[in-house]
Design a protein around this motif. Structure first.
Motif, PDB file in Angstrom:
ATOM      1  N   CYS A  57       0.819  -1.217   0.000  1.00  0.00           N
ATOM      2  CA  CYS A  57       0.000   0.000   0.000  1.00  0.00           C
ATOM      3  C   CYS A  57       0.852   1.265   0.000  1.00  0.00           C
ATOM      4  O   CYS A  57       0.429   2.288   0.543  1.00  0.00           O
ATOM      5  CB  CYS A  57      -0.942   0.002   1.206  1.00  0.00           C
ATOM      6  SG  CYS A  57      -2.269  -1.204   1.047  1.00  0.00           S
TER       7      CYS A  57
ATOM      8  N   SER B 240     -10.388  -1.627   9.185  1.00  0.00           N
ATOM      9  CA  SER B 240     -11.064  -2.342   8.099  1.00  0.00           C
ATOM     10  C   SER B 240     -10.720  -3.825   8.139  1.00  0.00           C
ATOM     11  O   SER B 240     -11.600  -4.685   7.953  1.00  0.00           O
ATOM     12  CB  SER B 240     -10.661  -1.740   6.744  1.00  0.00           C
ATOM     13  OG  SER B 240     -11.047  -0.388   6.647  1.00  0.00           O
TER      14      SER B 240
ATOM     15  N   GLU C  13     -17.881  -5.760   1.002  1.00  0.00           N
ATOM     16  CA  GLU C  13     -17.862  -4.298   1.092  1.00  0.00           C
ATOM     17  C   GLU C  13     -16.676  -3.806   1.916  1.00  0.00           C
ATOM     18  O   GLU C  13     -16.000  -2.850   1.531  1.00  0.00           O
ATOM     19  CB  GLU C  13     -19.161  -3.804   1.700  1.00  0.00           C
ATOM     20  CG  GLU C  13     -19.203  -2.288   1.870  1.00  0.00           C
ATOM     21  CD  GLU C  13     -20.400  -1.829   2.662  1.00  0.00           C
ATOM     22  OE1 GLU C  13     -20.329  -0.735   3.252  1.00  0.00           O
ATOM     23  OE2 GLU C  13     -21.406  -2.567   2.710  1.00  0.00           O
TER      24      GLU C  13
ATOM     25  N   LEU D 218     -13.622  -3.989   0.051  1.00  0.00           N
ATOM     26  CA  LEU D 218     -13.567  -2.858  -0.881  1.00  0.00           C
ATOM     27  C   LEU D 218     -13.123  -1.590  -0.169  1.00  0.00           C
ATOM     28  O   LEU D 218     -12.349  -0.795  -0.731  1.00  0.00           O
ATOM     29  CB  LEU D 218     -14.931  -2.664  -1.535  1.00  0.00           C
ATOM     30  CG  LEU D 218     -15.038  -1.529  -2.560  1.00  0.00           C
ATOM     31  CD1 LEU D 218     -14.076  -1.767  -3.712  1.00  0.00           C
ATOM     32  CD2 LEU D 218     -16.463  -1.405  -3.073  1.00  0.00           C
ATOM     33  N   HIS D 219     -13.585  -1.366   1.074  1.00  0.00           N
ATOM     34  CA  HIS D 219     -13.088  -0.226   1.850  1.00  0.00           C
ATOM     35  C   HIS D 219     -11.584  -0.318   2.051  1.00  0.00           C
ATOM     36  O   HIS D 219     -10.866   0.688   1.945  1.00  0.00           O
ATOM     37  CB  HIS D 219     -13.781  -0.180   3.212  1.00  0.00           C
ATOM     38  CG  HIS D 219     -15.226   0.199   3.151  1.00  0.00           C
ATOM     39  ND1 HIS D 219     -15.699   1.206   2.342  1.00  0.00           N
ATOM     40  CD2 HIS D 219     -16.308  -0.293   3.808  1.00  0.00           C
ATOM     41  CE1 HIS D 219     -17.005   1.318   2.499  1.00  0.00           C
ATOM     42  NE2 HIS D 219     -17.391   0.419   3.379  1.00  0.00           N
TER      43      HIS D 219
ATOM     44  N   THR E 225      -9.870   0.528  -1.141  1.00  0.00           N
ATOM     45  CA  THR E 225      -9.962   1.967  -1.395  1.00  0.00           C
ATOM     46  C   THR E 225      -8.948   2.746  -0.576  1.00  0.00           C
ATOM     47  O   THR E 225      -8.259   3.639  -1.085  1.00  0.00           O
ATOM     48  CB  THR E 225     -11.386   2.465  -1.097  1.00  0.00           C
ATOM     49  OG1 THR E 225     -12.322   1.736  -1.879  1.00  0.00           O
ATOM     50  CG2 THR E 225     -11.511   3.948  -1.408  1.00  0.00           C
TER      51      THR E 225
ATOM     52  N   LEU F 241      -5.571   2.199  -2.038  1.00  0.00           N
ATOM     53  CA  LEU F 241      -5.372   3.013  -3.249  1.00  0.00           C
ATOM     54  C   LEU F 241      -5.112   4.471  -2.893  1.00  0.00           C
ATOM     55  O   LEU F 241      -4.277   5.140  -3.537  1.00  0.00           O
ATOM     56  CB  LEU F 241      -6.596   2.896  -4.155  1.00  0.00           C
ATOM     57  CG  LEU F 241      -6.807   1.561  -4.868  1.00  0.00           C
ATOM     58  CD1 LEU F 241      -8.131   1.570  -5.619  1.00  0.00           C
ATOM     59  CD2 LEU F 241      -5.656   1.275  -5.814  1.00  0.00           C
ATOM     60  N   ILE F 242      -5.829   4.984  -1.892  1.00  0.00           N
ATOM     61  CA  ILE F 242      -5.604   6.366  -1.469  1.00  0.00           C
ATOM     62  C   ILE F 242      -4.178   6.545  -0.967  1.00  0.00           C
ATOM     63  O   ILE F 242      -3.484   7.508  -1.329  1.00  0.00           O
ATOM     64  CB  ILE F 242      -6.622   6.754  -0.383  1.00  0.00           C
ATOM     65  CG1 ILE F 242      -8.030   6.835  -0.975  1.00  0.00           C
ATOM     66  CG2 ILE F 242      -6.253   8.099   0.246  1.00  0.00           C
ATOM     67  CD1 ILE F 242      -9.110   7.052   0.057  1.00  0.00           C
TER      68      ILE F 242
ATOM     69  N   LEU G 235     -10.442  12.786   0.599  1.00  0.00           N
ATOM     70  CA  LEU G 235     -10.054  11.385   0.667  1.00  0.00           C
ATOM     71  C   LEU G 235      -8.824  11.158   1.543  1.00  0.00           C
ATOM     72  O   LEU G 235      -8.717  10.133   2.220  1.00  0.00           O
ATOM     73  CB  LEU G 235      -9.780  10.854  -0.747  1.00  0.00           C
ATOM     74  CG  LEU G 235     -10.984  10.732  -1.669  1.00  0.00           C
ATOM     75  CD1 LEU G 235     -10.549  10.266  -3.050  1.00  0.00           C
ATOM     76  CD2 LEU G 235     -12.025   9.790  -1.095  1.00  0.00           C
TER      77      LEU G 235
ATOM     78  N   TYR H 182     -11.764  11.105   4.967  1.00  0.00           N
ATOM     79  CA  TYR H 182     -12.214   9.726   4.782  1.00  0.00           C
ATOM     80  C   TYR H 182     -11.573   8.773   5.797  1.00  0.00           C
ATOM     81  O   TYR H 182     -12.282   7.986   6.432  1.00  0.00           O
ATOM     82  CB  TYR H 182     -11.933   9.279   3.350  1.00  0.00           C
ATOM     83  CG  TYR H 182     -12.556   7.969   2.971  1.00  0.00           C
ATOM     84  CD1 TYR H 182     -13.934   7.808   2.947  1.00  0.00           C
ATOM     85  CD2 TYR H 182     -11.761   6.882   2.616  1.00  0.00           C
ATOM     86  CE1 TYR H 182     -14.506   6.602   2.593  1.00  0.00           C
ATOM     87  CE2 TYR H 182     -12.334   5.665   2.260  1.00  0.00           C
ATOM     88  CZ  TYR H 182     -13.695   5.538   2.252  1.00  0.00           C
ATOM     89  OH  TYR H 182     -14.269   4.336   1.915  1.00  0.00           O
TER      90      TYR H 182
ATOM     91  N   ILE I 154     -19.070   8.229   3.389  1.00  0.00           N
ATOM     92  CA  ILE I 154     -18.989   8.749   2.020  1.00  0.00           C
ATOM     93  C   ILE I 154     -19.687  10.098   1.912  1.00  0.00           C
ATOM     94  O   ILE I 154     -19.194  11.015   1.236  1.00  0.00           O
ATOM     95  CB  ILE I 154     -19.603   7.728   1.045  1.00  0.00           C
ATOM     96  CG1 ILE I 154     -18.800   6.426   1.081  1.00  0.00           C
ATOM     97  CG2 ILE I 154     -19.644   8.283  -0.369  1.00  0.00           C
ATOM     98  CD1 ILE I 154     -19.422   5.305   0.272  1.00  0.00           C
TER      99      ILE I 154
END
Length: 404
Positions: free
Chosen positions: A65, A173, A240, A243-244, A247, A250-251, A286, A290, A377
């Motif tokens: 990451c 997460s 889900e 996916l968090h 995400t 990726l951030i 983000l 976030y 979100i």
């Protein structure tokens, strides 16, 4: 003859109960052994290249990451590091382009080119100040997180891979994925037990010639449907939260190497300045708000979790101590002799266990997978929209909620 058959069935059922109890304990131990390193990110934080995955959890570990954003011990070198070099490189390219434009204006004595170069230099300064403000907000946010979380002993705040706010949100997460996988596994084990009773045929009578046969399928059908629907929705919740996690990964990996430099480059041209403003505003939401919302979710989870039953302890107790399989032999004999005693036992034990497991699953599905993520979100996109409005750019980020 009938007595010998009942005694044989008693011993066989007790041996089956003991084997299933050992199997359940082994499953619980295996889940814990797999999810504990996954939550802490043990052994994966130092990886810089993709490695061979031993389990499915390894593919979502923290090893790939990106570099560390900034830490309390890194000082200035952690801020001006590899993750900030692309932004510096974009600023140098834009400044060189403006310098060339200004030289052409001086060479051809063009006031328009000179004024355009000065205006673009001013806009570049605004871009640098905005990126510097983002760095300052991240530094202050991580400093506040470090001061608040230091020496708390919390697994999410003081874990091996939770040195910054975004790392702590990724740890949370992974914790949610672990808890939901455990809940799903215990529901699956319970579903196996209920299906064993659901598909079995009971016999009632005095002799083999004068005997009635029946099964509990119609009686247990509503419970089977409830367990099936719960398992399906819980699997969606696990997907889900994965996916968090992706995400957030990726951030952390691409925010400073792709999105922020792209926003700066688009903002350098007048005809794409609005798009650049939108990307930089979204990057603020983000990168800062976030991950903060996941910290908020974790605090909510710590308050709410004591109200639900620990599925591993409940399932282990159900099978070994007071569960149906621990006394399955005597229950089986009773069902052969008088089938009416089964339903009071089932309603008093197994049905209560089902409702407790389903109640925990509903908590993870409705609160942790629907309400709180929607709130995360919504807050992130609202902050990004107001940030863009502050710089006089009208971007409707909330339209993304329709797609989500």
């Amino acid at each position: 003859m009938m007595r010998k058959i009942l005694i044989a069935l008693l011993f066989v059922s007790l041996l089956f109960a003991a084997d299933l109890g050992s199997f359940t304990d082994g499953v619980i131990k295996n889940i814990k052994d797999q999810t504990d390193p996954f939550i802490d990110g043990a052994g994966a934080a130092g990886k810089t290249l993709p490695q061979t995955f031993d389990t499915v959890f390894d593919s979502f570990g923290p090893g790939n990451c990106g570099d560390q954003w900034m830490s309390a011990s890194g000082g200035l070198s952690s801020i001006i590091g590899i993750w900030l070099l692309p932004s510096i490189f974009v600023v140098m390219i834009v400044v060189i382009g403006i310098s060339i434009l200004y030289m052409f204006g001086q060479l051809f004595s063009s006031p328009n080119l000179i004024a355009l170069a000065k205006d673009e230099l001013y806009q570049t300064g605004i871009t640098v100040l905005r990126v510097g403000g983002l760095i300052a907000m991240l530094a202050v946010g991580n400093a506040f997180f470090t001061l608040s979380a230091v020496n708390t002993g919390d697994r999410v705040y003081n874990g091996p891979s939770a040195s910054t706010m975004i790392d702590a949100s990724m740890t949370f997460s992974r914790l949610m994925v672990s808890d939901m996988v455990t809940q799903y596994s215990m529901l699956l084990l319970y579903n196996t037990v209920i299906h064993t009773i659901y598909s079995s045929t009971m016999w009632l009578g005095l002799t083999w010639r004068a005997m009635y046969s029946f099964n509990l399928g119609p009686v247990l059908r509503p419970l089977i449907d409830l367990l099936g629907s719960t398992l399906q929705f819980l699997s969606l919740g696990i997907s889900e939260w994965l996916l968090h996690l992706v995400t957030l990964c990726l951030i952390k990996k691409w925010m400073w190497t792709l999105f922020v430099p792209m926003g700066m480059l688009l903002r350098a041209f007048p005809f794409t300045r609005t798009a650049g403003e939108a990307i930089i505003s979204l990057a603020v939401g983000l990168a800062l708000f976030y991950p903060f919302m996941f910290i908020f979710d974790y605090e909510v989870h710590k308050i709410m979790k004591p109200n639900i039953v620990d599925p591993t302890k409940a399932m282990s107790g159900f099978i070994q101590n007071s569960g149906i399989l621990n006394v399955f032999g005597s229950v089986l004999v009773a069902m052969f002799l008088m089938a009416g005693v089964f339903m009071p036992f089932f309603l008093g034990g197994a049905l209560t266990m089902a409702f407790e497991l389903v109640r925990g699953a509903v908590y993870y599905i409705v609160i942790m997978s629907i309400l709180l993520p929607f709130f995360n979100i919504f807050v992130t996109l609202t902050v990004s929209k107001e940030m863009a409005s502050f710089y006089q750019v009208d971007v409707n980020f909330l339209s993304f909620l329709k797609i989500i």
